[in-house]
Motif scaffolding. Structure first.
Motif, mmCIF file in Angstrom:
data_model
loop_
_atom_site.group_PDB
_atom_site.id
_atom_site.type_symbol
_atom_site.label_atom_id
_atom_site.label_comp_id
_atom_site.label_asym_id
_atom_site.label_seq_id
_atom_site.Cartn_x
_atom_site.Cartn_y
_atom_site.Cartn_z
ATOM 1 N N ASP A 150 0.838 -1.208 0.000
ATOM 2 C CA ASP A 150 0.000 0.000 0.000
ATOM 3 C C ASP A 150 0.868 1.251 0.000
ATOM 4 O OD1 ASP A 150 -2.313 -1.472 -0.024
ATOM 5 O OD2 ASP A 150 -2.685 -1.311 2.139
ATOM 6 N N TRP A 151 1.945 1.242 0.804
ATOM 7 C CA TRP A 151 2.829 2.401 0.844
ATOM 8 C C TRP A 151 3.483 2.613 -0.519
ATOM 9 C CZ3 TRP A 151 7.807 3.551 -0.330
ATOM 10 C CH2 TRP A 151 8.278 4.808 0.074
ATOM 11 N N LEU A 152 3.934 1.533 -1.146
ATOM 12 C CA LEU A 152 4.570 1.649 -2.459
ATOM 13 C C LEU A 152 3.632 2.307 -3.463
ATOM 14 C CD1 LEU A 152 6.306 -1.868 -2.707
ATOM 15 C CD2 LEU A 152 7.479 0.337 -2.576
ATOM 16 N N LYS A 153 2.409 1.811 -3.525
ATOM 17 C CA LYS A 153 1.435 2.336 -4.489
ATOM 18 C C LYS A 153 1.119 3.806 -4.249
ATOM 19 C CE LYS A 153 -0.903 -2.053 -5.496
ATOM 20 N NZ LYS A 153 -2.176 -2.819 -5.353
ATOM 21 N N GLU A 154 1.140 4.207 -2.987
ATOM 22 C CA GLU A 154 0.806 5.590 -2.635
ATOM 23 C C GLU A 154 1.990 6.539 -2.809
ATOM 24 O OE1 GLU A 154 -0.493 5.183 1.360
ATOM 25 O OE2 GLU A 154 -2.341 4.092 0.817
ATOM 26 N N ASN A 155 3.183 5.982 -3.065
ATOM 27 C CA ASN A 155 4.377 6.820 -3.131
ATOM 28 C C ASN A 155 5.146 6.668 -4.442
ATOM 29 O OD1 ASN A 155 5.002 8.210 -0.291
ATOM 30 N ND2 ASN A 155 3.941 6.274 0.052
ATOM 31 N N GLY A 156 4.403 6.482 -5.521
ATOM 32 C CA GLY A 156 5.014 6.529 -6.843
ATOM 33 C C GLY A 156 5.380 5.191 -7.449
ATOM 34 N N TYR A 157 5.277 4.107 -6.671
ATOM 35 C CA TYR A 157 5.548 2.766 -7.208
ATOM 36 C C TYR A 157 4.190 2.172 -7.584
ATOM 37 C CZ TYR A 157 9.912 3.579 -4.618
ATOM 38 O OH TYR A 157 11.075 4.105 -4.129
ATOM 39 N N GLU A 158 3.686 2.611 -8.733
ATOM 40 C CA GLU A 158 2.265 2.443 -9.022
ATOM 41 C C GLU A 158 1.835 1.035 -9.403
ATOM 42 O OE1 GLU A 158 0.923 5.354 -11.778
ATOM 43 O OE2 GLU A 158 1.595 7.051 -10.566
ATOM 44 N N ASN A 159 2.743 0.256 -9.932
ATOM 45 C CA ASN A 159 2.324 -1.059 -10.442
ATOM 46 C C ASN A 159 3.284 -2.159 -9.988
ATOM 47 O OD1 ASN A 159 0.717 -2.849 -11.826
ATOM 48 N ND2 ASN A 159 1.533 -2.347 -13.846
ATOM 49 N N PRO A 160 3.418 -2.372 -8.683
ATOM 50 C CA PRO A 160 4.373 -3.378 -8.208
ATOM 51 C C PRO A 160 3.964 -4.788 -8.607
ATOM 52 C CG PRO A 160 2.987 -2.631 -6.401
ATOM 53 C CD PRO A 160 2.677 -1.744 -7.572
ATOM 54 N N HIS A 161 4.960 -5.585 -8.963
ATOM 55 C CA HIS A 161 4.732 -6.998 -9.263
ATOM 56 C C HIS A 161 4.965 -7.787 -7.977
ATOM 57 C CE1 HIS A 161 5.043 -10.892 -11.337
ATOM 58 N NE2 HIS A 161 6.096 -11.118 -10.564
ATOM 59 N N PHE A 162 3.992 -8.591 -7.571
ATOM 60 C CA PHE A 162 4.214 -9.468 -6.420
ATOM 61 C C PHE A 162 3.501 -10.792 -6.684
ATOM 62 C CE2 PHE A 162 0.903 -6.379 -5.591
ATOM 63 C CZ PHE A 162 -0.185 -7.096 -5.105
ATOM 64 N N GLU A 163 4.319 -11.831 -6.767
ATOM 65 C CA GLU A 163 3.814 -13.133 -7.203
ATOM 66 C C GLU A 163 4.754 -14.232 -6.703
ATOM 67 O OE1 GLU A 163 2.932 -15.154 -11.543
ATOM 68 O OE2 GLU A 163 2.631 -12.981 -11.340
ATOM 69 N N VAL A 164 4.236 -15.458 -6.639
ATOM 70 C CA VAL A 164 5.064 -16.616 -6.303
ATOM 71 C C VAL A 164 5.530 -17.253 -7.606
ATOM 72 C CG1 VAL A 164 5.103 -18.911 -5.259
ATOM 73 C CG2 VAL A 164 3.933 -17.030 -4.100
ATOM 74 N N HIS A 165 6.844 -17.437 -7.746
ATOM 75 C CA HIS A 165 7.427 -18.039 -8.938
ATOM 76 C C HIS A 165 8.177 -19.321 -8.583
ATOM 77 C CE1 HIS A 165 6.675 -14.564 -11.565
ATOM 78 N NE2 HIS A 165 7.071 -13.793 -10.562
ATOM 79 N N ASN A 166 8.189 -20.274 -9.507
ATOM 80 C CA ASN A 166 9.042 -21.451 -9.368
ATOM 81 C C ASN A 166 10.348 -21.146 -10.088
ATOM 82 O OD1 ASN A 166 10.341 -23.966 -9.425
ATOM 83 N ND2 ASN A 166 8.422 -25.086 -9.673
ATOM 84 N N VAL A 167 11.468 -21.208 -9.367
ATOM 85 C CA VAL A 167 12.749 -20.819 -9.964
ATOM 86 C C VAL A 167 13.182 -21.749 -11.091
ATOM 87 C CG1 VAL A 167 13.489 -19.709 -7.829
ATOM 88 C CG2 VAL A 167 14.162 -22.086 -8.270
ATOM 89 N N ASN A 168 12.557 -22.913 -11.211
ATOM 90 C CA ASN A 168 12.889 -23.823 -12.309
ATOM 91 C C ASN A 168 12.571 -23.201 -13.666
ATOM 92 O OD1 ASN A 168 11.770 -26.872 -13.772
ATOM 93 N ND2 ASN A 168 13.897 -26.427 -13.234
ATOM 94 N N ASN A 169 11.691 -22.216 -13.676
ATOM 95 C CA ASN A 169 11.363 -21.515 -14.928
ATOM 96 C C ASN A 169 12.404 -20.468 -15.317
ATOM 97 O OD1 ASN A 169 8.873 -22.886 -15.166
ATOM 98 N ND2 ASN A 169 7.884 -21.427 -13.799
ATOM 99 N N PHE A 170 13.448 -20.330 -14.488
ATOM 100 C CA PHE A 170 14.421 -19.260 -14.695
ATOM 101 C C PHE A 170 15.856 -19.783 -14.725
ATOM 102 C CE2 PHE A 170 10.596 -17.674 -12.736
ATOM 103 C CZ PHE A 170 10.281 -16.560 -13.492
ATOM 104 N N GLY A 171 16.033 -21.034 -15.163
ATOM 105 C CA GLY A 171 17.378 -21.565 -15.335
ATOM 106 C C GLY A 171 17.978 -22.230 -14.110
ATOM 107 N N VAL A 172 17.138 -22.546 -13.124
ATOM 108 C CA VAL A 172 17.609 -23.211 -11.900
ATOM 109 C C VAL A 172 17.108 -24.658 -11.913
ATOM 110 C CG1 VAL A 172 17.640 -23.152 -9.377
ATOM 111 C CG2 VAL A 172 17.472 -21.004 -10.673
ATOM 112 N N PRO A 173 17.995 -25.654 -11.741
ATOM 113 C CA PRO A 173 17.581 -27.069 -11.830
ATOM 114 C C PRO A 173 16.925 -27.568 -10.546
ATOM 115 C CG PRO A 173 19.926 -26.954 -11.409
ATOM 116 C CD PRO A 173 19.461 -25.521 -11.554
ATOM 117 N N GLN A 174 15.948 -26.841 -10.072
ATOM 118 C CA GLN A 174 15.367 -27.091 -8.754
ATOM 119 C C GLN A 174 13.920 -26.614 -8.716
ATOM 120 O OE1 GLN A 174 16.032 -25.154 -4.271
ATOM 121 N NE2 GLN A 174 17.522 -24.769 -5.860
#
Length: 362
Positions: A150-174
């Protein structure tokens, strides 16, 4: 565009890595092309490892609960409202983890996100990165995440990304699911980590003799910096592991042997089935925790050799390069740095996304 400063000729992104541990996040960000100014951690035993791998960065030994914003500002000569500054907060996450550990020891750490937010509010950097266990998102009110977003959105960080990712999709064998927040004050676009194109890595892509890991036994001590070192096994655990099927077997391999079956598992075929289990060659590894060298703490036995994972194997499954230098006082000290780390390849995916966003904003 919500930039608080005019664009400078020097557009190099620079970062300060809070809770840096042995440098997984810093290394990945540096690999992406971001200058790391400093890493901050309460654990002084991380200093040698961090400074050996993160070139040009300073290790700051400090308790974030006691560290003052002005003190950091002066020490690193930071500017407030700097579009080129990234503040990274990957706080220890035991309190929010689903892993059944004693939460009393980690009680204080549950407020680390709130303490990190204090520095974000003071400096108002161009970019903010937070990485943690998915539990931070599941309990976002208690963890302080809701208030922070909420603070981020109210202070110029209008579109924050926040999500759960599996690192296997990013080159990690795990298989490792991690909560990630990326916020920008420089542009209004949502920034997402850049996924790796092509085949997802599995264990056989990085481990085994053909990948530079000679066959060894339990209790092997590698005197070189490669650290292909394993913990020893008791005689009974050696017998148990011999009966665990190669390539993905589990403790059911010795469940019918009354001399080997653990009493706590009698009649409980579906409980903690990964204990004493082997990795599969053709699948990503399970989440590498701080206990990855112990076969009794999860599916951490080698796919075919009768031993647990070595220190270097765990590091490689976390996507640390084989040349990464680990300095520690014990196996436990080093495996803690590895298990707690942000996988460097995942950090690189985050860093590249930020760089891409920043370049588009110029």
């Amino acid at each position: 565009m919500k930039s608080a400063t005019s664009k400078k000729e020097n557009n190099t992104l620079k970062a300060v890595d809070f809770f840096c541990s042995g440098g997984g996040m810093s290394y990945g960000m540096q690999d992406a092309g971001i200058q790391i100014l400093a890493g901050i951690d309460f654990d002084k035993s991380c200093k040698e490892t961090y400074e050996a791998n993160i070139k040009g960065a300073e290790f700051i030994h400090a308790d974030v609960f006691e560290l003052k914003e002005q003190e950091l500002e002066k020490k690193l000569k930071l500017n407030r409202n700097d579009d080129n500054l990234i503040l990274i907060g990957c706080s220890p996450c035991q309190f929010w983890s689903r892993i059944n550990t004693n939460k009393t020891k980690s009680e204080k750490s549950k407020n680390l996100l709130i303490e990190f937010a204090r520095f974000v509010e003071y400096f108002r950097p161009g970019y903010v990165v937070v990485e943690n266990v998915p539990g931070v998102l599941r309990r976002k009110e208690e963890s302080g995440l809701n208030q922070f977003i909420d603070w981020l959105k109210e202070n110029g960080y209008e579109n924050p990304h926040f999500e759960v990712h599996n690192v296997n999709n990013f080159g990690v064998p795990q298989n490792r699911k991690r909560f990630t927040l990326i916020a920008s004050r420089v542009t209004e676009e949502e920034i997402k980590p850049i996924e790796t194109i092509g085949k997802k890595l599995v264990v056989e892509d990085v481990l085994g003799v053909e990948n530079g890991f000679p066959k060894i036994g339990p209790g092997h001590k590698d005197e070189t910096g490669f650290l292909h070192t394993t913990t020893n096994l008791t005689d009974i655990n050696k017998e148990r592991l011999k009966l665990v099927k190669k390539n993905g077997g589990n403790r059911m391999g010795f469940a019918n042997n009354p001399d080997l079956q653990l009493k706590c598992f009698v009649g409980k075929e579906n409980v903690f089935i990964d204990t004493f289990g082997r990795l599969w060659w053709n699948k990503p590894s399970p989440t590498i925790t701080t206990k990855f060298c112990s076969i009794s703490n999860g599916r951490y036995a080698h796919p075919e050799e009768d031993r647990g994972l070595s220190i270097r194997e765990g590091a490689v499954l976390q996507s640390f390069p084989k040349t990464y230098i680990f300095k520690g006082t014990s196996i436990g000290n080093i495996t803690r740095m590895i298990g707690n780390a942000v996988p460097p390849k995942y950090a690189t995916a985050v860093g590249r996304a930020i760089i891409q966003n920043h370049n588009n904003a110029v």
